[in-house]
Scaffold this active site. Structure first.
Site, PDB file in Angstrom:
ATOM      1  N   GLY A   1     -59.566  33.274   7.229  1.00  0.00           N
ATOM      2  CA  GLY A   1     -58.198  33.710   7.562  1.00  0.00           C
ATOM      3  C   GLY A   1     -57.246  32.541   7.399  1.00  0.00           C
ATOM      4  O   GLY A   1     -57.579  31.413   7.737  1.00  0.00           O
TER       5      GLY A   1
ATOM      6  N   THR B   1     -58.018  27.030  12.157  1.00  0.00           N
ATOM      7  CA  THR B   1     -58.036  28.416  12.622  1.00  0.00           C
ATOM      8  C   THR B   1     -57.134  28.527  13.848  1.00  0.00           C
ATOM      9  O   THR B   1     -57.093  27.611  14.674  1.00  0.00           O
ATOM     10  CB  THR B   1     -59.432  28.957  13.003  1.00  0.00           C
ATOM     11  OG1 THR B   1     -59.275  30.166  13.768  1.00  0.00           O
ATOM     12  CG2 THR B   1     -60.260  28.007  13.845  1.00  0.00           C
TER      13      THR B   1
ATOM     14  N   ASP C   1     -57.834  30.378  16.123  1.00  0.00           N
ATOM     15  CA  ASP C   1     -58.724  30.713  17.249  1.00  0.00           C
ATOM     16  C   ASP C   1     -59.178  29.473  18.031  1.00  0.00           C
ATOM     17  O   ASP C   1     -59.676  29.600  19.151  1.00  0.00           O
ATOM     18  CB  ASP C   1     -59.984  31.440  16.733  1.00  0.00           C
ATOM     19  CG  ASP C   1     -59.651  32.681  15.941  1.00  0.00           C
ATOM     20  OD1 ASP C   1     -58.528  33.198  16.099  1.00  0.00           O
ATOM     21  OD2 ASP C   1     -60.504  33.139  15.161  1.00  0.00           O
TER      22      ASP C   1
ATOM     23  N   GLY D   1     -57.899  35.802  18.454  1.00  0.00           N
ATOM     24  CA  GLY D   1     -58.795  34.742  18.923  1.00  0.00           C
ATOM     25  C   GLY D   1     -60.249  35.019  18.609  1.00  0.00           C
ATOM     26  O   GLY D   1     -61.124  34.257  18.988  1.00  0.00           O
TER      27      GLY D   1
HETATM   28  O1  F6P Z   1     -59.921  33.917  12.642  1.00  0.00           O
HETATM   29  C1  F6P Z   1     -58.563  34.167  12.668  1.00  0.00           C
HETATM   30  C2  F6P Z   1     -58.289  35.602  12.994  1.00  0.00           C
HETATM   31  O2  F6P Z   1     -56.894  35.804  12.994  1.00  0.00           O
HETATM   32  C3  F6P Z   1     -58.911  36.120  14.283  1.00  0.00           C
HETATM   33  O3  F6P Z   1     -58.164  35.756  15.412  1.00  0.00           O
HETATM   34  C4  F6P Z   1     -58.934  37.595  14.016  1.00  0.00           C
HETATM   35  O4  F6P Z   1     -59.957  38.208  14.763  1.00  0.00           O
HETATM   36  C5  F6P Z   1     -59.223  37.674  12.549  1.00  0.00           C
HETATM   37  O5  F6P Z   1     -58.836  36.437  11.996  1.00  0.00           O
HETATM   38  C6  F6P Z   1     -58.498  38.761  11.814  1.00  0.00           C
HETATM   39  O6  F6P Z   1     -58.968  38.777  10.500  1.00  0.00           O
HETATM   40  P1  F6P Z   1     -58.282  39.488   9.274  1.00  0.00           P
HETATM   41  O7  F6P Z   1     -57.064  38.682   8.910  1.00  0.00           O
HETATM   42  O8  F6P Z   1     -59.301  39.442   8.211  1.00  0.00           O
HETATM   43  O9  F6P Z   1     -57.879  40.840   9.717  1.00  0.00           O
END
Ligand code: F6P
Length: 376
Positions: free
Chosen positions: A13, A134, A136, A179
Site C-alpha cells: 500500500g 506504512t 500502520d 491499521g
Molecule cells: O497497510 C496499509 C493499509 O492502508 C492498511 O491500513 C489497510 O488495511 C490496507 O492497507 C488497505 O489496503 P488496500 O489499499 O489494498 O485496500
C-alpha cells in the site's frame, strides 16, 4: 572503476513519504557517489516485467512533498504472483532481471509483505536493503515507519471535525481508522483527538463495556461521544455469539441488499466500515443513543507527507544510500531511539509489531478517562 547501478522499487500500500525516501536514496547515490539510479515501476510486478525508469540529473526534484509514489506500487507476492491468470513463483525471474540490469543492489521500500519479498531475494544472493514504510506502523525492529505520522494527523483531524457535529446533534460517532491488524493508528489518533472510547485489535473489547462507557458519559451530561475503532478491532472471544452473529448478520444483510435491488449488490469490503457499522447497531440497541459511522479509509493514505515523515523518509533514504555504497546488504534501515540503525532482514520479515499490552500510550489513554472497551 565501473559506474555502479542501484535499483529501487516501492511495494505494498502506498503512503505519504515514499517520494521523499526515493529522493533521499537517489540524490546521494547520483550526486555524491556518481552512481546510476533506476526505478522499477509498480513494485515487484515491475521487477518481474523489467519495466524501469532511469533517473537523470534533476529528475528527483519537486517530489519531496508529493504523496503516493512516483514509481507506482502493487501488492504482489513474488512466490505467488498472478501471471496470465495463473499463480506462479516468479522469484527466479526477479533474480534474472536484477542481473539483466547489472544492479549492484536493489532497494525495496515497503511494509511487512515487502520485507518478506525482499528477504526472499536476499536469500537468492541479491544485494538488498529495505526501508520501512506504512501508515500502520507495524514493521518490526523500528520504532516508527514513515507514513504513520501523516496518517495519524489526518485521522486526528477527522476526529476533531467529528467532535463538533457529534456535539451539535448529541450523537455517538464511531470512526473507523485503518491499521490492518495493529492498533497504532487508532490509538495515537484517538488520544490526540480526545476520543472517548478507543478500540484496537490488541485489546478485544466487550460491547457491554463500550455501551457502559457511553451511558456513563451521557449521565454525566456529556451528550455526545466519539469512538475511535481500529479496522482490526474485534469483540472478546468469550462472546461466541459475536462471531456467529457476525456471519449470520452478514449473510442476512447481503441477502436483503440483493432482494431489495438485485442489480445493485454492494460489496461492503470495497466501502469499509462494516465492523464499525455492526458495532454501532449493537450499541444503539443497548444504549438507545443515536449512532453514526464514518470510515476514513484511504483518505488516511493520501496527500502531502507531514514534515516529520519527510524528515524520517529523507534520513532513512540517505542512510540507505550510504549502506549500499559501502556494500552493506541484507538489512532494513530502522529507527531505534533517535538513531538510524541497520537491522538484519531476517529479524524483520514475518514479524509484525503490534501494540504491546504494557505500552505507555494505553495508560495515557486510561488516565485521561478514555475507555479501551475492556472494563469489567
Ligand atoms: O497497510 C496499509 C493499509 O492502508 C492498511 O491500513 C489497510 O488495511 C490496507 O492497507 C488497505 O489496503 P488496500 O489499499 O489494498 O485496500
Amino acid at each position: 572503476m565501473a559506474t555502479k547501478c542501484f535499483g529501487i522499487l516501492t511495494a505494498g500500500g502506498d503512503c505519504p513519504g515514499l517520494n521523499a525516501a526515493i529522493r533521499g536514496v537517489g540524490r546521494p547515490l547520483m550526486d555524491v557517489y556518481q552512481a546510476e539510479f533506476i526505478g522499477f515501476r509498480d513494485g515487484f510486478r515491475g521487477l518481474i516485467e523489467n519495466r524501469v525508469t532511469r533517473f537523470a540529473d534533476g529528475s528527483l526534484s519537486g517530489i519531496l512533498t508529493i504523496g503516493g509514489t512516483i514509481l507506482g506500487t502493487s501488492r504482489d507476492k513474488l512466490h505467488r504472483m498472478t501471471v496470465g491468470g495463473e499463480e506462479m513463483d516468479m522469484t527466479e525471474v526477479a533474480v534474472e532481471n536484477y542481473q539483466k540490469q547489472h544492479l549492484d543492489a536493489l532497494i525495496c521500500l515497503g511494509g511487512g509483505g515487502t520485507q518478506k519479498n525482499a528477504l526472499r531475494l536476499a536469500e537468492r544472493g541479491l544485494n538488498i536493503v529495505t526501508l520501512p514504510k506504512t501508515i500502520d506502523n507495524d514493521v518490526a525492529k523500528t520504532d516508527v515507519t514513515f507514513g504513520f505520522d501523516t496518517a495519524m494527523a489526518v485521522a486526528a483531524e477527522a476526529i476533531d471535525r467529528l467532535h463538533s457535529t457529534a456535539e451539535s446533534h448529541h450523537r455517538v460517532i464511531l470512526v473507523e481508522i485503518m491499521g490492518h491488524n495493529a492498533g497504532w493508528l487508532a490509538l495515537s489518533a484517538g488520544i490526540a483527538g480526545g476520543a472517548d472510547v478507543i478500540l484496537i485489535p490488541e485489546i478485544p473489547f466487550s460491547v457491554q463495556a463500550v455501551a457502559n462507557a457511553l451511558i456513563q458519559r451521557n449521565r454525566r451530561g456529556k451528550r455526545f461521544s466519539i469512538v475511535a475503532m481500529a479496522e482490526g478491532a474485534h469483540p472478546k472471544p468469550d462472546g461466541k455469539e459475536e462471531k456467529g452473529k457476525k456471519k449470520d448478520k452478514k449473510k442476512k444483510e447481503s441477502k436483503k441488499a440483493n432482494a431489495e435491488s438485485p442489480e445493485e449488490t454492494v460489496d461492503m469490503s470495497l466501502v469499509g466500515g462494516e465492523n464499525c457499522a455492526r458495532l454501532a447497531h449493537r450499541l444503539q440497541d443497548i444504549t438507545g443513543l443515536e449512532m453514526r459511522v464514518t470510515s476514513l479509509g484511504h483518505l488516511q493514505r493520501g496527500g502531502t507527507p507531514s514534515p516529520a515523515d519527510r524528515l524520517l523518509a529523507t534520513r532513512f533514504g540517505t542512510v540507505c544510500a550510504q549502506l549500499v555504497h559501502d556494500g552493506q546488504f541484507g538489512v532494513m534501515v530502522g529507527l531505534q531511539g533517535n538513531e538510524c540503525v541497520a537491522v538484519p532482514l531476517d529479524e524483520v520479515a514475518g514479524n509484525r509489531k503490534t501494540v504491546p499490552l504494557d505500552h505507555p500510550w494505553l495508560e495515557t489513554a486510561r488516565l485521561v478517562g478514555t475507555s479501551l472497551g475492556d472494563e469489567q
